[in-house]
Design a protein around this motif. Structure first.
Motif, PDB file in Angstrom:
ATOM      1  N   LEU A   1     -16.936   5.410 -20.225  1.00  0.00           N
ATOM      2  CA  LEU A   1     -15.659   4.898 -20.665  1.00  0.00           C
ATOM      3  C   LEU A   1     -15.470   5.336 -19.160  1.00  0.00           C
ATOM      4  N   SER A   2     -16.474   6.002 -19.033  1.00  0.00           N
ATOM      5  CA  SER A   2     -15.850   6.151 -17.136  1.00  0.00           C
ATOM      6  C   SER A   2     -15.717   4.923 -16.466  1.00  0.00           C
TER       7      SER A   2
ATOM      8  N   PRO B   1      -8.518   7.085 -22.780  1.00  0.00           N
ATOM      9  CA  PRO B   1      -8.220   8.365 -21.724  1.00  0.00           C
ATOM     10  C   PRO B   1      -8.359   8.324 -20.196  1.00  0.00           C
TER      11      PRO B   1
ATOM     12  N   ASP C   1     -16.430   2.294 -25.985  1.00  0.00           N
ATOM     13  CA  ASP C   1     -16.863   2.382 -23.995  1.00  0.00           C
ATOM     14  C   ASP C   1     -17.786   1.922 -24.209  1.00  0.00           C
TER      15      ASP C   1
ATOM     16  N   VAL D   1     -18.492  12.790 -18.487  1.00  0.00           N
ATOM     17  CA  VAL D   1     -17.943  11.347 -18.481  1.00  0.00           C
ATOM     18  C   VAL D   1     -19.003  10.348 -19.293  1.00  0.00           C
TER      19      VAL D   1
ATOM     20  N   ARG E   1     -15.080   5.031 -30.864  1.00  0.00           N
ATOM     21  CA  ARG E   1     -15.230   5.162 -29.915  1.00  0.00           C
ATOM     22  C   ARG E   1     -16.652   4.331 -28.716  1.00  0.00           C
TER      23      ARG E   1
ATOM     24  N   SER F   1      -6.521  13.367 -19.199  1.00  0.00           N
ATOM     25  CA  SER F   1      -6.336  13.236 -20.568  1.00  0.00           C
ATOM     26  C   SER F   1      -7.090  13.191 -21.258  1.00  0.00           C
ATOM     27  N   HIS F   2      -8.373  12.930 -20.419  1.00  0.00           N
ATOM     28  CA  HIS F   2     -10.041  13.681 -21.575  1.00  0.00           C
ATOM     29  C   HIS F   2     -10.031  14.704 -21.184  1.00  0.00           C
TER      30      HIS F   2
END
Length: 385
Positions: free
Chosen positions: A277-278, A335, A188, A273, A184, A339-340
């Motif tokens: 990832l954002s 996500p 990211d 976040v 992950r 969904s996050h």
């Protein structure tokens, strides 16, 4: 005309951490203040770095209380600890958050002032203490940039701070420090660095130097990101990701980022976040929104990433780029905000304020297609999922 700014010393390659004492000696430095986090202490990585320093007779003071998305409060605590330490330089050891914290306290060490006074468009060029950046993730490129981000808890705003005071003097770019990082985090930070490269290349402030760095970054990151996620111990993939992230950092430090980053920072500030990832959540939709205004540039990105052939027309190449960005998010299980776990009501309640903060940061003004507040709000609605 382009003004190019780089760290004075860059040591790159597997095992480069061992060069840290020599790099400090080159700059006449011997009393480092290390900024890191609890995870890197508990994982033994900080001890590994301290051993390297101690074997050269260098004793460091350690501050390990940084937090993801550094806040004004934590930065002030670190600054207080730095003032008591008698240090002559600051080492940022970790991901973007420890390095960002290190940059701010180094800049303010000799000239204390309120942290919000550093917020862009202010340029903070007067140097404080020398900054040594040792990244342990292949993502932010912060070791090569003149930017840092601090969250103002009072306003829930991620403040972009810019200027030569935040540019590290020394960057130690050792891919071995990223080995075994979880999928992950690898995904990211990897999409974060790919976003840096794409945005630097399409930015209105792009120049031939930043272009060369951005293209190099895309050529390194795009073919290796899936492998690095699937095979955490793959040295070749890890090295490509680390060098790619570094080149992307150099590119955007000298060309600036654009709409994705402008929209990404408020998502991090309001919903915690992680920054990479954002960016990943936003990249496909913002690229689709922007593509027609810089078709040739986005087509170059597709070719550099290896998803379009050199002979392919721009329109077809950009279509392939959009497919690849959506496919990358699918393959790496990025996500949507929904969904996050972000509530629809909370998201849409702050969309107008997120759009305001995005525009105020200045980054969206560098985008090939400059979005107004209503268009940014629409994009936030589209990516929610």
């Amino acid at each position: 005309m382009a003004a190019i700014n780089l760290p004075r010393i860059i040591r790159v390659g597997g095992g480069a951490l061992a060069e840290l004492p020599a790099a400090l000696a080159q700059c006449g430095l011997s009393r480092p203040f290390v900024v890191t986090d609890e995870f890197l202490v508990s994982s033994g990585m900080v001890a590994r770095m301290l051993d390297v320093l101690e074997s050269a007779g260098i004793t460091a003071t350690v501050f390990a209380d940084t937090v993801p998305d550094p806040t004004v409060t934590v930065v002030e605590q670190a600054l207080d600890a730095l003032r008591w330490s008698g240090a002559d330089c600051v080492i940022g050891f970790g991901g973007g958050s420890p390095i960002d914290t290190a940059k701010v306290i180094a800049a303010l060490a000799l000239d204390p002032r309120p942290i919000p006074s550093l917020k862009a468009p202010v340029q903070t060029d007067d140097g404080g203490l020398p900054i040594i950046a040792v990244p342990t993730t292949a993502g932010t490129g912060s070791e090569a940039t003149k930017f840092t981000i601090v969250t103002d808890e009072a306003t829930s705003e991620k403040m972009l701070c810019a200027g030569l005071a935040f540019l590290p003097t020394v960057a130690i770019v050792d891919f071995e420090l990223t080995m075994g990082k979880p999928a992950r985090l690898t995904a990211d930070t990897g999409i974060d660095s790919l976003t840096h490269a794409i945005e630097a290349y399409v930015s209105k402030k792009a120049n031939p130097f930043s272009d060369a760095m951005a293209i190099s970054a895309m050529k390194l990151i795009a073919p290796n990101i899936r492998t690095a996620c699937a095979e955490p111990g793959n040295r070749a993939a890890r090295e490509a990701m680390m060098v790619g992230a570094h080149h992307a950092g150099i590119a955007f430090s000298n060309a600036s980022v654009a709409l994705v980053h402008g929209m990404s920072r408020p998502v991090g500030a309001f919903f915690h976040v992680p920054h990479g990832l954002s960016n990943a959540m936003l990249l496909p939709a913002v690229t689709a929104f922007s593509a027609a205004s810089a078709l040739g540039r986005y087509a170059d990105c597709a070719r550099a990433m290896g998803v379009a052939g050199e002979a392919e027309g721009d329109q077809a190449a950009v279509a392939r780029l959009l497919e690849e960005l959506a496919g990358l998010n699918r393959d790496l299980q990025v996500p949507t905000p929904r969904s996050h776990g972000i509530s629809e009501e909370q998201w849409f309640a702050v969309v107008p304020e997120m759009a305001r903060q995005a525009i105020a940061s200045g980054s969206p003004g560098n985008n090939p297609r400059v979005a107004d507040a209503a268009e940014i709000e629409r994009l936030y609605g589209e990516v929610f999922g």
